[in-house]
Design an enzyme around this catalytic site. Structure first.
Site, short mmCIF file in Angstrom:
data_model
loop_
_atom_site.label_atom_id
_atom_site.label_comp_id
_atom_site.label_asym_id
_atom_site.label_seq_id
_atom_site.Cartn_x
_atom_site.Cartn_y
_atom_site.Cartn_z
N ASP A 65 0.86 -1.19 0.00
CA ASP A 65 0.00 0.00 0.00
C ASP A 65 0.89 1.23 0.00
OD1 ASP A 65 0.94 -0.28 2.57
OD2 ASP A 65 -1.01 -0.57 3.49
N TYR A 67 3.02 4.57 0.84
CA TYR A 67 3.77 4.97 2.03
C TYR A 67 2.88 5.81 2.95
CZ TYR A 67 8.05 3.56 -0.45
OH TYR A 67 9.02 2.86 -1.12
N PHE A 78 6.45 1.73 -4.39
CA PHE A 78 7.86 1.82 -4.00
C PHE A 78 8.49 3.17 -4.32
CE2 PHE A 78 7.21 -2.78 -4.63
CZ PHE A 78 7.52 -3.22 -3.35
N HIS A 182 9.40 -9.15 0.68
CA HIS A 182 9.22 -7.69 0.58
C HIS A 182 10.48 -7.00 1.11
CE1 HIS A 182 7.60 -3.68 1.27
NE2 HIS A 182 6.68 -3.99 0.39
#
Length: 215
Positions: A65, A67, A78, A182
């Site tokens: 999701d 930041y 990202f 991740h």
């Protein structure tokens, strides 16, 4: 909820807006934007779909999701704005990029990846501290991945458990799937570092006679 899409992804999204689940999604998201701090900005929710037409998709990089910091969230998984200090997960992406392809990258704005056909897609397109949006977006993400499975031929990079639960939706054998941990998790050294997601992706694209990504 603003749907600001200028590519032919708008055909897919327009179809989704006619479905029952969208009414619930749209109402809840709109209410939360009025009451709470929701990220990213409304006109950036669908930003990842604005860089290329769906038939130009080379890579789907699936994150989690946005930041939770208003200075970081920008509508691309990202990615952050150029002037922002890198979050931990992006710093780790760049460590792996250096180890994998000997590329030193400091710029956290990944829009250049998007411009090359990398769909920087989160499993939730919005973040709200007071009200989780992950389940709200689930049907949209499912339908989006099914759409890609049918209409595209690409590499899926699924990072982390939240992304990898969608693996079963990718059934067409014209696709390739890369799995890794991740980059923000504690088990980085076991499941992310050394996964070589960047070189593996380019090797696959080369075999598919598709121009490689300049990471």
């Amino acid at each position: 909820m603003l749907v600001n899409v200028k590519t032919n992804w708008q055909d897919f999204i327009k179809q989704e807006t006619t479905k029952d689940y969208w009414l619930i999604l749209n109402k809840q998201i709109a209410n939360d934007y009025q009451q709470f701090t929701v990220l990213p900005k409304q006109d950036e929710i669908f930003r990842c779909f604005n860089f290329f037409n769906y038939n130009q998709t080379k890579v789907v990089l699936l994150g989690q999701d946005p930041y939770p910091n208003s200075k970081d969230a920008c509508g691309l998984a990202f990615s952050v704005n150029r002037s922002i200090n890198l979050p931990v997960s992006e710093r780790n992406l760049f460590v792996e990029l250096k180890n994998d392809l000997q590329i030193n990258r400091a710029n956290g704005d990944l829009s250049d990846w998007a411009q090359q056909g990398v769909l920087l897609l989160n499993t939730s397109l919005t973040f709200c501290k007071e009200s989780s949006h992950i389940n709200l977006w689930k049907q949209f993400i499912i339908n989006c991945l099914k759409f890609i499975d049918i209409h595209c031929s690409c590499v899926f990079i699924l990072l982390g458990q939240k992304a990898q639960v969608y693996r079963e939706l990718i059934v067409n054998n014209k696709h390739n799937i890369i799995l890794a941990g991740h980059p923000s998790f504690a088990n980085l050294h076991k499941s992310f570092f050394g996964a070589k997601i960047f070189s593996k992706t380019n090797a696959i694209l080369e075999k598919m006679s598709i121009i490689k990504i300049n990471w």
